[in-house]
Design an enzyme around this catalytic site. Structure first.
Site, PDB file in Angstrom:
ATOM      1  N   HIS A   1       1.652   4.458  -2.852  1.00 27.01           N
ATOM      2  CA  HIS A   1       1.758   5.926  -2.766  1.00 27.01           C
ATOM      3  C   HIS A   1       2.992   6.427  -3.508  1.00 27.01           C
ATOM      4  CE1 HIS A   1      -1.615   6.560  -0.181  1.00 27.01           C
ATOM      5  NE2 HIS A   1      -1.117   5.892   0.841  1.00 27.01           N
TER       6      HIS A   1
ATOM      7  N   HIS B   1       0.841  -1.202   0.000  1.00 27.44           N
ATOM      8  CA  HIS B   1       0.000   0.000   0.000  1.00 27.44           C
ATOM      9  C   HIS B   1       0.884   1.264   0.000  1.00 27.44           C
ATOM     10  CE1 HIS B   1      -3.279   2.745   1.354  1.00 27.44           C
ATOM     11  NE2 HIS B   1      -2.286   3.313   2.024  1.00 27.44           N
ATOM     12  N   GLU B   2       1.887   1.301   0.875  1.00 32.80           N
ATOM     13  CA  GLU B   2       2.774   2.474   0.928  1.00 32.80           C
ATOM     14  C   GLU B   2       3.568   2.604  -0.376  1.00 32.80           C
ATOM     15  OE1 GLU B   2       2.044   4.467   3.112  1.00 32.80           O
ATOM     16  OE2 GLU B   2       1.066   3.172   4.565  1.00 32.80           O
TER      17      GLU B   2
ATOM     18  N   HIS C   1       3.109   8.974  -6.684  1.00 29.88           N
ATOM     19  CA  HIS C   1       3.974  10.155  -6.732  1.00 29.88           C
ATOM     20  C   HIS C   1       4.796  10.165  -8.022  1.00 29.88           C
ATOM     21  CE1 HIS C   1       7.169  12.815  -4.577  1.00 29.88           C
ATOM     22  NE2 HIS C   1       6.309  13.533  -5.266  1.00 29.88           N
TER      23      HIS C   1
HETATM   24 ZN   LIG Z   1      -2.002   5.265   2.555  1.00 34.27          ZN
END
Ligand SMILES: [Zn+2]
Length: 248
Positions: A125, A121-122, A129
């Site tokens: 991100h 999940h991270e 980006h």
């Molecule tokens: Zn998150």
């Protein structure tokens, strides 16, 4: 993951304590403060229990959260993001300003289903980006003003409600509006990161279909719930402050 919900629930408690007596416990109070508070606490319990359960289940891929994040970043051809360990429990997050992916020790060092779900999940991100995903850019743009609003908020609530300064209540309403916009933009950012994580984990064969995939879904869906709960709580707080101001 974030501590957004904890913050909003904390300010809900302040609003409760500071509410003027007389109409402090009316039906509006229940709707605007009570119900969101219960939803928030329930979401918090769910995310902790989902993490607790699935952090004990070892994934067959047998790689740690840190290794998982690095493999995903490499596959996405992202070479400038650093994966670092943090001691903060459930403090996992991606910091776009430093291009650092922070994983809590339980995720960083563990080959569990929960750890891989959160690490992916991270990483999602970081991919957002790198691909200039618009909602993430919008979220980054309003972070500074949101920080100011959230730091001022406890003092504004205390000053406005405990000392009856109407101007501060109006300022508090503006702060909640900013927080609400921030949380609204956060929703697509978070849902998209989890959507990417589920696809990537499956495609890269890090997580097997069946029980492991179900576990990842449980953990990430519980986390998504905390963002929805934080949004509801902030909306409730805003409406409550507005109703207090209207009655003055
Ligand atoms: Zn998150």
């Amino acid at each position: 993951m974030s501590h957004l919900l904890g913050f909003v629930l904390g300010s809900s408690c302040l609003l409760y304590i500071g509410s003027p007596s007389g109409f402090g416990l009316g039906s509006n109070w229940l709707l605007y403060i009570g119900v969101p508070l219960i939803i928030g606490i329930w979401a918090q319990i769910r995310v902790k229990s989902a993490f607790g359960r699935w952090s004990k289940v070892r994934a067959s891929g047998n790689i740690t959260g840190a290794e998982c994040a690095r493999e995903i970043l490499q596959a996405a051809q992202i070479r400038d993001v650093e994966v670092v360990e943090t001691n903060d429990f459930l403090g996992d997050h991606y910091d776009p300003t430093k291009k650092q992916l922070h994983l809590s020790s339980n995720v960083y060092n563990t080959p569990s289903v929960a750890a891989l779900g959160i690490a992916a999940h991270e990483s999602g991100h970081a991919i957002q980006h790198a691909r200039a995903y618009a909602p993430l850019k919008a979220r980054m743009a309003i972070v500074p003003v949101t920080m100011i609003a959230s730091q001022m908020l406890p003092f504004i609530i205390i000053g406005g409600l405990f000392f009856g300064i109407t101007g501060l209540i109006t300022l508090g309403i503006w702060c909640y509006l900013i927080l609400l916009v921030f949380q609204l933009i956060t929703l697509p950012v978070e849902f998209d990161a989890s959507r990417r994580a589920k696809i990537i984990l499956r495609e890269m064969g890090i997580i097997q279909p069946g029980e492991e995939a179900a576990g990842v879904n449980r953990v990430l869906n519980a986390a998504a719930l905390t963002y929805i709960a934080a949004f509801i709580a902030a909306l409730g707080n805003l409406l409550w402050l507005m109703s207090i101001r209207d009655r003055r």
